[in-house]
Write a protein that holds these residues in place. Structure first.
Motif, PDB file in Angstrom:
ATOM      1  N   GLY A 246       0.819  -1.205   0.000  1.00  0.00           N
ATOM      2  CA  GLY A 246       0.000   0.000   0.000  1.00  0.00           C
ATOM      3  C   GLY A 246       0.846   1.245   0.000  1.00  0.00           C
ATOM      4  N   THR A 247       0.194   2.386   0.174  1.00  0.00           N
ATOM      5  CA  THR A 247       0.872   3.681   0.153  1.00  0.00           C
ATOM      6  C   THR A 247       0.504   4.471   1.397  1.00  0.00           C
ATOM      7  OG1 THR A 247       0.746   3.726  -2.261  1.00  0.00           O
ATOM      8  CG2 THR A 247       1.290   5.789  -1.148  1.00  0.00           C
ATOM      9  N   LEU A 248       1.514   4.974   2.072  1.00  0.00           N
ATOM     10  CA  LEU A 248       1.329   5.839   3.230  1.00  0.00           C
ATOM     11  C   LEU A 248       1.741   7.248   2.829  1.00  0.00           C
ATOM     12  CD1 LEU A 248       0.900   6.518   6.236  1.00  0.00           C
ATOM     13  CD2 LEU A 248       3.238   5.713   6.653  1.00  0.00           C
ATOM     14  N   ILE A 249       0.854   8.203   3.016  1.00  0.00           N
ATOM     15  CA  ILE A 249       1.136   9.593   2.662  1.00  0.00           C
ATOM     16  C   ILE A 249       1.264  10.407   3.940  1.00  0.00           C
ATOM     17  CG2 ILE A 249       0.292  11.655   1.476  1.00  0.00           C
ATOM     18  CD1 ILE A 249      -1.082   9.835  -0.513  1.00  0.00           C
ATOM     19  N   ILE A 250       2.391  11.100   4.079  1.00  0.00           N
ATOM     20  CA  ILE A 250       2.656  11.939   5.244  1.00  0.00           C
ATOM     21  C   ILE A 250       2.597  13.404   4.811  1.00  0.00           C
ATOM     22  CG2 ILE A 250       4.300  12.511   7.073  1.00  0.00           C
ATOM     23  CD1 ILE A 250       5.494   9.747   6.765  1.00  0.00           C
ATOM     24  N   GLY A 251       1.879  14.204   5.595  1.00  0.00           N
ATOM     25  CA  GLY A 251       1.714  15.621   5.267  1.00  0.00           C
ATOM     26  C   GLY A 251       0.315  15.933   4.793  1.00  0.00           C
ATOM     27  N   VAL A 252      -0.587  14.947   4.899  1.00  0.00           N
ATOM     28  CA  VAL A 252      -1.983  15.134   4.489  1.00  0.00           C
ATOM     29  C   VAL A 252      -2.884  14.627   5.615  1.00  0.00           C
ATOM     30  CG1 VAL A 252      -3.777  14.507   2.827  1.00  0.00           C
ATOM     31  CG2 VAL A 252      -1.421  14.869   2.046  1.00  0.00           C
ATOM     32  N   GLU A 253      -3.853  15.437   6.017  1.00  0.00           N
ATOM     33  CA  GLU A 253      -4.766  15.044   7.077  1.00  0.00           C
ATOM     34  C   GLU A 253      -5.835  14.090   6.544  1.00  0.00           C
ATOM     35  OE1 GLU A 253      -5.951  18.993   8.180  1.00  0.00           O
ATOM     36  OE2 GLU A 253      -4.519  19.071   9.837  1.00  0.00           O
ATOM     37  N   ASP A 254      -6.546  13.441   7.458  1.00  0.00           N
ATOM     38  CA  ASP A 254      -7.547  12.453   7.064  1.00  0.00           C
ATOM     39  C   ASP A 254      -8.622  13.043   6.159  1.00  0.00           C
ATOM     40  OD1 ASP A 254      -6.200  10.630   8.554  1.00  0.00           O
ATOM     41  OD2 ASP A 254      -7.546  10.690  10.277  1.00  0.00           O
ATOM     42  N   ASN A 255      -8.929  14.339   6.335  1.00  0.00           N
ATOM     43  CA  ASN A 255      -9.978  14.972   5.530  1.00  0.00           C
ATOM     44  C   ASN A 255      -9.461  15.461   4.177  1.00  0.00           C
ATOM     45  OD1 ASN A 255      -8.425  17.166   6.234  1.00  0.00           O
ATOM     46  ND2 ASN A 255      -9.986  18.171   7.478  1.00  0.00           N
ATOM     47  N   GLY A 256      -8.174  15.177   3.880  1.00  0.00           N
ATOM     48  CA  GLY A 256      -7.596  15.585   2.604  1.00  0.00           C
ATOM     49  C   GLY A 256      -6.908  16.923   2.639  1.00  0.00           C
ATOM     50  N   ASN A 257      -6.941  17.610   3.765  1.00  0.00           N
ATOM     51  CA  ASN A 257      -6.271  18.904   3.874  1.00  0.00           C
ATOM     52  C   ASN A 257      -4.753  18.719   3.817  1.00  0.00           C
ATOM     53  OD1 ASN A 257      -6.060  21.796   4.530  1.00  0.00           O
ATOM     54  ND2 ASN A 257      -5.236  21.054   6.480  1.00  0.00           N
ATOM     55  N   ILE A 258      -4.061  19.564   3.066  1.00  0.00           N
ATOM     56  CA  ILE A 258      -2.606  19.467   2.940  1.00  0.00           C
ATOM     57  C   ILE A 258      -1.951  20.164   4.129  1.00  0.00           C
ATOM     58  CG2 ILE A 258      -0.613  19.880   1.468  1.00  0.00           C
ATOM     59  CD1 ILE A 258      -2.711  18.046   0.253  1.00  0.00           C
ATOM     60  N   PHE A 259      -1.357  19.385   5.018  1.00  0.00           N
ATOM     61  CA  PHE A 259      -0.685  19.936   6.195  1.00  0.00           C
ATOM     62  C   PHE A 259       0.769  20.279   5.879  1.00  0.00           C
ATOM     63  CE2 PHE A 259       1.549  19.745  10.258  1.00  0.00           C
ATOM     64  CZ  PHE A 259       0.728  20.513  11.066  1.00  0.00           C
ATOM     65  N   GLY A 260       1.418  19.472   5.055  1.00  0.00           N
ATOM     66  CA  GLY A 260       2.808  19.735   4.685  1.00  0.00           C
ATOM     67  C   GLY A 260       3.801  19.141   5.671  1.00  0.00           C
ATOM     68  N   LEU A 261       5.075  19.305   5.330  1.00  0.00           N
ATOM     69  CA  LEU A 261       6.150  18.699   6.124  1.00  0.00           C
ATOM     70  C   LEU A 261       7.012  19.720   6.854  1.00  0.00           C
ATOM     71  CD1 LEU A 261       7.331  16.125   3.421  1.00  0.00           C
ATOM     72  CD2 LEU A 261       5.801  15.679   5.352  1.00  0.00           C
ATOM     73  N   GLU A 262       6.621  20.977   6.847  1.00  0.00           N
ATOM     74  CA  GLU A 262       7.461  22.022   7.445  1.00  0.00           C
ATOM     75  C   GLU A 262       7.730  21.772   8.918  1.00  0.00           C
ATOM     76  OE1 GLU A 262       9.118  24.424   5.917  1.00  0.00           O
ATOM     77  OE2 GLU A 262       8.366  23.535   4.064  1.00  0.00           O
ATOM     78  N   LYS A 263       6.727  21.316   9.663  1.00  0.00           N
ATOM     79  CA  LYS A 263       6.921  21.066  11.088  1.00  0.00           C
ATOM     80  C   LYS A 263       7.911  19.930  11.313  1.00  0.00           C
ATOM     81  CE  LYS A 263       4.126  24.158  12.829  1.00  0.00           C
ATOM     82  NZ  LYS A 263       4.643  25.273  13.664  1.00  0.00           N
ATOM     83  N   ASP A 264       7.839  18.884  10.480  1.00  0.00           N
ATOM     84  CA  ASP A 264       8.803  17.788  10.598  1.00  0.00           C
ATOM     85  C   ASP A 264      10.202  18.258  10.223  1.00  0.00           C
ATOM     86  OD1 ASP A 264       7.327  15.540  11.524  1.00  0.00           O
ATOM     87  OD2 ASP A 264       6.351  15.380   9.580  1.00  0.00           O
ATOM     88  N   PHE A 265      10.315  19.125   9.215  1.00  0.00           N
ATOM     89  CA  PHE A 265      11.625  19.668   8.837  1.00  0.00           C
ATOM     90  C   PHE A 265      12.238  20.443  10.000  1.00  0.00           C
ATOM     91  CE2 PHE A 265      10.256  20.022   4.108  1.00  0.00           C
ATOM     92  CZ  PHE A 265      10.500  18.670   3.930  1.00  0.00           C
ATOM     93  N   SER A 266      11.393  21.182  10.731  1.00  0.00           N
ATOM     94  CA  SER A 266      11.903  22.044  11.804  1.00  0.00           C
ATOM     95  C   SER A 266      12.518  21.247  12.945  1.00  0.00           C
ATOM     96  CB  SER A 266      10.768  22.923  12.354  1.00  0.00           C
ATOM     97  OG  SER A 266       9.803  22.136  13.044  1.00  0.00           O
ATOM     98  N   LEU A 267      12.206  19.955  13.046  1.00  0.00           N
ATOM     99  CA  LEU A 267      12.744  19.119  14.119  1.00  0.00           C
ATOM    100  C   LEU A 267      14.079  18.483  13.746  1.00  0.00           C
ATOM    101  CD1 LEU A 267       9.449  17.286  15.140  1.00  0.00           C
ATOM    102  CD2 LEU A 267      10.446  19.346  16.157  1.00  0.00           C
ATOM    103  N   LEU A 268      14.528  18.687  12.509  1.00  0.00           N
ATOM    104  CA  LEU A 268      15.787  18.101  12.047  1.00  0.00           C
ATOM    105  C   LEU A 268      16.812  19.203  11.821  1.00  0.00           C
ATOM    106  CD1 LEU A 268      14.231  15.747   9.339  1.00  0.00           C
ATOM    107  CD2 LEU A 268      14.888  15.113  11.666  1.00  0.00           C
ATOM    108  N   SER A 269      18.064  18.931  12.150  1.00  0.00           N
ATOM    109  CA  SER A 269      19.111  19.906  11.868  1.00  0.00           C
ATOM    110  C   SER A 269      19.265  20.010  10.357  1.00  0.00           C
ATOM    111  CB  SER A 269      20.439  19.469  12.496  1.00  0.00           C
ATOM    112  OG  SER A 269      20.820  18.190  12.033  1.00  0.00           O
ATOM    113  N   ASN A 270      19.227  21.243   9.847  1.00  0.00           N
ATOM    114  CA  ASN A 270      19.245  21.480   8.397  1.00  0.00           C
ATOM    115  C   ASN A 270      18.138  20.661   7.726  1.00  0.00           C
ATOM    116  OD1 ASN A 270      21.594  23.130   8.583  1.00  0.00           O
ATOM    117  ND2 ASN A 270      22.864  21.273   8.645  1.00  0.00           N
ATOM    118  N   GLY A 271      16.953  20.740   8.325  1.00  0.00           N
ATOM    119  CA  GLY A 271      15.851  19.913   7.860  1.00  0.00           C
ATOM    120  C   GLY A 271      15.475  20.170   6.411  1.00  0.00           C
TER     121      GLY A 271
END
Length: 352
Positions: A246-271
């Protein structure tokens, strides 16, 4: 491919015949022609790309034409080889075709030998322009399971039943082939596995083959980092591995809203995309096993100005167990409808 653009290499040690051959081929409209008077010279010339190689059989040795075919195969070159010889024998003809020569033409044939050669070249061009390389296609089909494990979701270039290059897109692969100066005349390009674009997938609801997650390790409710959320992603990956993929999509909410990956980037050095991909792969290796990464492909797309990640997971022949960091307990997940569900020991036994 037009005649004037066909790249020819003539391997012939008879100066008189070579000059006559050059004159006739020029009259037919061939403009890209180079010559060699020995196998040694031909090997040097083969550093450049050629569509068709016309080789005399007997030069330094009686089997010089075969030596040219061997060199083409050894280098995985995408070139048609035509043997043109005055010392023709049934045995040599049979061997030439078994080695993969396109044609075997005797200089002693009745009629205009140069017309016959020109027709053979044109037939080769027409055949491969229309059908590609059937042997390559058959080889790919016969080895699709092995290729799927190694090149899932990628485009591959095959010459002489050998993968000579691979890339994530057909455009990149074609550029790589051009940079290596390989003529694409006999090169078979095929996509292995089907990775649907994220922009298409997010139009679909969650199912036994599709799941959405807002983030990888950012807690949306608490508005802070939460590394335990990684296991939500990992259990879904394990469940897909143990089920039908199957396919797992990260950065999209259950209702289809695009949340994005910016918050996950902010937790990594040079994210950035590379760092997040590396973090996900490291987590899979640590908690599920590095041997499962061959069944997993990670891609990113920008949708509505936001980065989104898709993890494509193939069904694994080997069962995947999830082990949380610093815990000895192993957990086993499968997909049930649109959820990743753990199984207890009796159900694991029944499942296996």
């Amino acid at each position: 491919m037009q005649t004037k653009n066909v790249h020819l290499l003539l391997v012939e040690d008879n100066p008189r015949f070579l000059n006559e051959l050059l004159e006739w081929l020029g009259d037919y409209g061939y403009e890209q022609i180079e010559t060699a008077t020995s196998v040694a010279q031909a090997k040097e010339k083969l550093g450049k790309p050629f569509d068709v190689i016309i080789a005399d059989m007997r030069m330094e040795q009686d089997d010089s034409g075969f030596a040219v075919i061997d060199e083409v195969k050894a280098r995985n070159l995408s070139s048609v080889v035509i043997i043109l010889t005055a010392n023709d024998t049934v045995s040599d003809c049979r061997t030439a075709f078994k080695m993969g020569a396109w044609d075997y033409i005797s200089k002693n044939m009745r009629g205009n030998i140069f017309d016959i050669l020109h027709e053979s070249i044109q037939e080769a061009i027409a055949y491969f322009n229309r059908w590609g390389n059937v042997q390559n296609e058959q080889w790919i089909n016969e080895n699709i399971e092995t290729l799927d494990r190694t090149y899932f979701g990628q485009y591959i270039a095959v010459i002489n039943k050998t993968v000579i290059d691979a890339a994530d897109t057909e455009e990149i692969l074609k550029r790589q082939i051009e940079e290596r100066q390989l003529r694409r005349f006999l090169t078979t390009i095929r996509k292995i596995g089907e990775l649907r674009p994220i922009s298409e997938l997010i139009k679909l609801p969650e199912s036994d083959r599709l799941e959405y997650k807002s983030t990888f390790q950012w807690d949306v409710r608490r508005n802070c980092e939460n590394k335990d959320l990684r296991f939500s992603t990992l259990k879904t990956i394990a469940a897909f591995l143990n089920s039908e993929g199957g396919t797992l999509i990260i950065g999209v909410e259950d209702n289809g809203n695009i949340f994005g990956l910016e918050k996950d980037f902010s937790l990594l050095s040079n994210g950035n995309l590379d760092r997040l991909e590396r973090t996900i792969i490291d987590s899979i290796c640590q908690c599920i096993g590095s041997n499962f990464t061959q069944q997993i492909k990670i891609r990113f797309e920008k949708i509505d100005g936001k980065d989104v990640c898709a993890i494509y997971i193939k069904k694994s022949a080997k069962k995947a167990w999830l082990q949380k960091t610093n815990e000895k307990k192993l957990e086993f997940y499968i997909r049930m409808s649109n959820r990743s569900e753990p199984l207890d020991l009796p159900n694991i036994y029944d499942h296996l």
